[in-house]
Design a protein around this motif. Structure first.
Motif, PDB file in Angstrom:
ATOM      1  N   VAL A 170       0.924  -1.348  -0.351  1.00 15.60           N
ATOM      2  CA  VAL A 170       0.008  -0.333  -0.345  1.00 15.60           C
ATOM      3  C   VAL A 170       1.039   1.190   0.402  1.00 15.60           C
ATOM      4  O   VAL A 170       0.892   2.560  -1.113  1.00 15.60           O
ATOM      5  N   TRP A 171       1.866   1.426   0.613  1.00 13.95           N
ATOM      6  CA  TRP A 171       2.615   2.477   0.579  1.00 13.95           C
ATOM      7  C   TRP A 171       3.704   2.594  -0.467  1.00 13.95           C
ATOM      8  O   TRP A 171       3.726   4.040  -0.599  1.00 13.95           O
ATOM      9  N   ARG A 172       3.622   1.315  -0.931  1.00 19.98           N
ATOM     10  CA  ARG A 172       4.858   1.775  -2.699  1.00 19.98           C
ATOM     11  C   ARG A 172       3.224   1.610  -3.766  1.00 19.98           C
ATOM     12  O   ARG A 172       4.615   1.977  -4.480  1.00 19.98           O
ATOM     13  N   ARG A 173       2.119   1.829  -3.132  1.00 18.73           N
ATOM     14  CA  ARG A 173       1.659   1.637  -4.603  1.00 18.73           C
ATOM     15  C   ARG A 173       1.820   0.881  -5.596  1.00 18.73           C
ATOM     16  O   ARG A 173       2.170   0.828  -6.733  1.00 18.73           O
ATOM     17  N   MET A 174       2.476  -0.638  -5.224  1.00 21.92           N
ATOM     18  CA  MET A 174       2.181  -1.878  -6.189  1.00 21.92           C
ATOM     19  C   MET A 174       1.422  -3.022  -6.053  1.00 21.92           C
ATOM     20  O   MET A 174       1.595  -4.388  -6.294  1.00 21.92           O
ATOM     21  N   ALA A 175       0.208  -2.279  -5.841  1.00 25.11           N
ATOM     22  CA  ALA A 175      -1.024  -3.094  -5.618  1.00 25.11           C
ATOM     23  C   ALA A 175      -1.133  -4.094  -7.327  1.00 25.11           C
ATOM     24  O   ALA A 175      -1.627  -5.683  -7.128  1.00 25.11           O
ATOM     25  N   HIS A 232      20.148   6.286   0.103  1.00 26.53           N
ATOM     26  CA  HIS A 232      21.225   6.463  -0.670  1.00 26.53           C
ATOM     27  C   HIS A 232      21.925   7.311   0.924  1.00 26.53           C
ATOM     28  O   HIS A 232      23.191   7.037   0.558  1.00 26.53           O
ATOM     29  N   ALA A 233      21.217   8.652   0.582  1.00 26.52           N
ATOM     30  CA  ALA A 233      22.041   9.282   1.983  1.00 26.52           C
ATOM     31  C   ALA A 233      22.600   8.500   3.476  1.00 26.52           C
ATOM     32  O   ALA A 233      23.618   9.044   3.874  1.00 26.52           O
ATOM     33  N   SER A 234      21.422   8.015   3.655  1.00 26.58           N
ATOM     34  CA  SER A 234      21.792   6.815   4.673  1.00 26.58           C
ATOM     35  C   SER A 234      22.682   5.394   4.379  1.00 26.58           C
ATOM     36  O   SER A 234      22.354   4.787   5.371  1.00 26.58           O
ATOM     37  N   GLY A 235      22.948   5.179   2.906  1.00 22.47           N
ATOM     38  CA  GLY A 235      24.096   4.105   3.449  1.00 22.47           C
ATOM     39  C   GLY A 235      22.978   3.010   3.198  1.00 22.47           C
ATOM     40  O   GLY A 235      23.374   1.946   2.507  1.00 22.47           O
ATOM     41  N   VAL A 236      21.295   3.045   2.559  1.00 21.39           N
ATOM     42  CA  VAL A 236      20.656   1.730   2.382  1.00 21.39           C
ATOM     43  C   VAL A 236      20.694   2.259   0.853  1.00 21.39           C
ATOM     44  O   VAL A 236      20.203   2.778  -0.388  1.00 21.39           O
ATOM     45  N   ASN A 237      20.539   0.984   0.314  1.00 22.64           N
ATOM     46  CA  ASN A 237      20.568   0.653  -1.435  1.00 22.64           C
ATOM     47  C   ASN A 237      18.742   0.594  -1.994  1.00 22.64           C
ATOM     48  O   ASN A 237      18.480  -0.621  -1.778  1.00 22.64           O
ATOM     49  N   PRO A 238      18.534   1.495  -2.439  1.00 16.33           N
ATOM     50  CA  PRO A 238      16.721   1.234  -2.933  1.00 16.33           C
ATOM     51  C   PRO A 238      16.367   0.195  -3.421  1.00 16.33           C
ATOM     52  O   PRO A 238      15.451  -0.412  -3.414  1.00 16.33           O
ATOM     53  N   ASN A 239      17.725  -0.353  -4.582  1.00 17.84           N
ATOM     54  CA  ASN A 239      17.175  -1.665  -4.976  1.00 17.84           C
ATOM     55  C   ASN A 239      17.201  -2.884  -4.529  1.00 17.84           C
ATOM     56  O   ASN A 239      16.458  -3.670  -4.507  1.00 17.84           O
ATOM     57  N   ARG A 240      17.996  -2.625  -3.940  1.00 16.03           N
ATOM     58  CA  ARG A 240      18.289  -4.290  -2.568  1.00 16.03           C
ATOM     59  C   ARG A 240      17.033  -4.527  -1.544  1.00 16.03           C
ATOM     60  O   ARG A 240      16.352  -5.343  -1.801  1.00 16.03           O
ATOM     61  N   GLU A 241      16.875  -3.079  -1.698  1.00 14.04           N
ATOM     62  CA  GLU A 241      15.261  -3.706  -0.266  1.00 14.04           C
ATOM     63  C   GLU A 241      13.790  -3.809  -1.148  1.00 14.04           C
ATOM     64  O   GLU A 241      13.374  -4.384  -1.065  1.00 14.04           O
ATOM     65  N   ARG A 242      13.951  -3.189  -2.897  1.00 15.26           N
ATOM     66  CA  ARG A 242      12.820  -3.621  -3.567  1.00 15.26           C
ATOM     67  C   ARG A 242      12.301  -4.968  -4.361  1.00 15.26           C
ATOM     68  O   ARG A 242      12.075  -5.854  -3.559  1.00 15.26           O
ATOM     69  N   LEU A 244      11.188  -8.812   9.303  1.00 13.60           N
ATOM     70  CA  LEU A 244      11.629  -7.288  10.606  1.00 13.60           C
ATOM     71  C   LEU A 244      13.120  -7.148  10.134  1.00 13.60           C
ATOM     72  O   LEU A 244      13.403  -6.374  10.753  1.00 13.60           O
ATOM     73  N   TRP A 245      14.474  -8.735  10.082  1.00 18.75           N
ATOM     74  CA  TRP A 245      15.291  -7.896   9.522  1.00 18.75           C
ATOM     75  C   TRP A 245      15.397  -6.931   8.386  1.00 18.75           C
ATOM     76  O   TRP A 245      16.805  -5.802   9.030  1.00 18.75           O
ATOM     77  N   ARG A 246      15.000  -6.597   7.613  1.00 16.27           N
ATOM     78  CA  ARG A 246      14.724  -5.387   7.172  1.00 16.27           C
ATOM     79  C   ARG A 246      13.977  -3.938   6.667  1.00 16.27           C
ATOM     80  O   ARG A 246      14.398  -2.792   5.777  1.00 16.27           O
ATOM     81  N   TRP A 247      13.761  -3.954   8.050  1.00 15.75           N
ATOM     82  CA  TRP A 247      12.365  -3.468   8.337  1.00 15.75           C
ATOM     83  C   TRP A 247      12.749  -1.758   8.245  1.00 15.75           C
ATOM     84  O   TRP A 247      11.876  -1.283   7.813  1.00 15.75           O
ATOM     85  N   GLN A 248      14.086  -2.017   9.178  1.00 13.60           N
ATOM     86  CA  GLN A 248      14.399   0.505   8.883  1.00 13.60           C
ATOM     87  C   GLN A 248      14.371   0.057   7.847  1.00 13.60           C
ATOM     88  O   GLN A 248      14.553   1.705   6.783  1.00 13.60           O
ATOM     89  N   ALA A 249      15.068  -0.169   7.061  1.00 12.30           N
ATOM     90  CA  ALA A 249      15.669  -0.003   5.959  1.00 12.30           C
ATOM     91  C   ALA A 249      14.736   0.267   4.445  1.00 12.30           C
ATOM     92  O   ALA A 249      14.756   0.341   4.007  1.00 12.30           O
ATOM     93  N   LEU A 250      13.574  -0.871   4.943  1.00  9.73           N
ATOM     94  CA  LEU A 250      12.408  -0.715   3.919  1.00  9.73           C
ATOM     95  C   LEU A 250      11.533   0.481   4.186  1.00  9.73           C
ATOM     96  O   LEU A 250      11.486   0.756   3.081  1.00  9.73           O
ATOM     97  N   LEU A 251      12.092   0.985   5.468  1.00 11.11           N
ATOM     98  CA  LEU A 251      10.912   1.651   5.913  1.00 11.11           C
ATOM     99  C   LEU A 251      11.511   3.031   4.965  1.00 11.11           C
ATOM    100  O   LEU A 251      10.520   3.997   4.175  1.00 11.11           O
ATOM    101  N   THR A 252      13.006   3.264   5.004  1.00 16.04           N
ATOM    102  CA  THR A 252      13.687   4.772   4.699  1.00 16.04           C
ATOM    103  C   THR A 252      13.677   4.226   3.283  1.00 16.04           C
ATOM    104  O   THR A 252      13.345   6.140   2.448  1.00 16.04           O
ATOM    105  N   THR A 275      10.953   3.130   1.209  1.00 12.68           N
ATOM    106  CA  THR A 275       9.807   3.127   1.218  1.00 12.68           C
ATOM    107  C   THR A 275       9.544   4.799   0.734  1.00 12.68           C
ATOM    108  O   THR A 275       9.709   5.821   0.443  1.00 12.68           O
ATOM    109  N   LEU A 276      10.437   5.878   1.992  1.00 11.05           N
ATOM    110  CA  LEU A 276       9.625   7.002   2.624  1.00 11.05           C
ATOM    111  C   LEU A 276      10.522   8.173   1.190  1.00 11.05           C
ATOM    112  O   LEU A 276      10.090   8.613   0.867  1.00 11.05           O
ATOM    113  N   SER A 277      11.313   7.547   0.990  1.00  9.90           N
ATOM    114  CA  SER A 277      12.882   7.930   0.043  1.00  9.90           C
ATOM    115  C   SER A 277      13.891   7.105  -0.339  1.00  9.90           C
ATOM    116  O   SER A 277      14.215   6.991   0.387  1.00  9.90           O
TER     117      SER A 277
END
Length: 263
Positions: free
Chosen positions: A28-33, A159-169, A142-150, A152-154
């Motif tokens: 729902v957050w990512r509009r991935m329906a 990227h600024a937090s060192g999180v790879n969005p493609n990996r989380e996707r 649970l393991w990736r919760w914070q990275a997934l939230l970050t 998802t938010l932006s």
């Protein structure tokens, strides 16, 4: 005294809800329906693959759903316009799957079980697979919760937090593929996306935090499962669709409550 098959059905539905709740929140957050729809429709093609190769149905479904999910994630990362692409992939996978299954005459009469689920026929082995798959999905989230939230938010913030969005996707699409594989027996390929979206959408108007929405979605999914099974027993209706009807009723109630809070 409840019959054993009813207890197994209830446990299977609750186990599935534990996975679809938090995963559905991200959908729902990512509009991935539509993305969820494409992955779910690929399940029928997975059934055809399993029948053709003598694989277990869950294994064939997992292989094809994973391939579909990874393909769609790769196209999204390359900037493809996803509405049309997902529409083509979703309906093509469903059509190829239905054609493939038609080559196995003994299965044709059971086709509705793959499309709409057959939760009342869940065996102890199915129940173990469903709970194992749900535990794997919940553990991954649970393991990736914070990275997934970050991410998802932006994506810029990620990227600024060192999180790879493609990996989380990719984490999300793998979790979705596993959920599709274990959900096929419960609600069927055509209703899996509804189990992901409706409880999460119902929880969104009531929750005060991302964690609250994820937990609320899981709770609503479990309540819808039990209510849908009860409706199926009372009215002799198909169990899988009855579960979605119950979830839709909870969504309508949630929307009404949300409007009352804003009034």
């Amino acid at each position: 005294m409840l019959d054993d098959f009813l207890i197994r059905a209830a446990l299977a539905g609750v186990g599935l809800a534990l996975a679809t709740g938090p995963l559905g929140a991200f959908v729902v957050w990512r509009r991935m329906a539509y993305f969820g729809d494409a992955t779910a429709h690929a399940a029928v093609l997975g059934v055809a693959l399993a029948l053709a190769t003598d694989l277990p149905i869950a294994a064939g479904t997992l292989v094809v759903a994973t391939a579909m999910a990874v393909t769609v994630a790769g196209l999204a990362a390359r900037g493809w316009a996803m509405d049309t692409t997902l529409g083509v992939l979703a309906h093509s996978a469903l059509a190829f799957g239905l054609v493939g299954v038609s080559y196995f005459p003994a299965v044709r009469t059971d086709l509705s079980a793959y499309l709409f689920g057959d939760i009342l026929a869940v065996s102890k082995t199915d129940l173990a697979l469903i709970w194992a798959g749900a535990a794997a999905v919940v553990g991954l989230l649970l393991w990736r919760w914070q990275a997934l939230l970050t991410s998802t938010l932006s994506e810029d913030l990620a990227h600024a937090s060192g999180v790879n969005p493609n990996r989380e996707r990719l984490v999300l699409v793998l979790a979705m593929a596993l959920t599709v594989a274990v959900a096929l027996k419960v609600v069927g390929a055509l209703l899996i996306a509804a189990m992901l979206i409706i409880p999460a959408a119902a929880a969104r108007g009531l929750a005060r935090s991302p964690e609250g929405m994820a937990l609320g979605a899981a709770l609503i999914g479990a309540i819808a499962t039990l209510a849908g099974l009860q409706l199926s027993l009372w009215q002799d209706t198909p169990a899988g669709p009855s579960i979605i009807v119950a979830a839709s009723a909870v969504f309508a109630l949630s929307a009404a409550l949300g409007r009352m809070r804003l009034a």
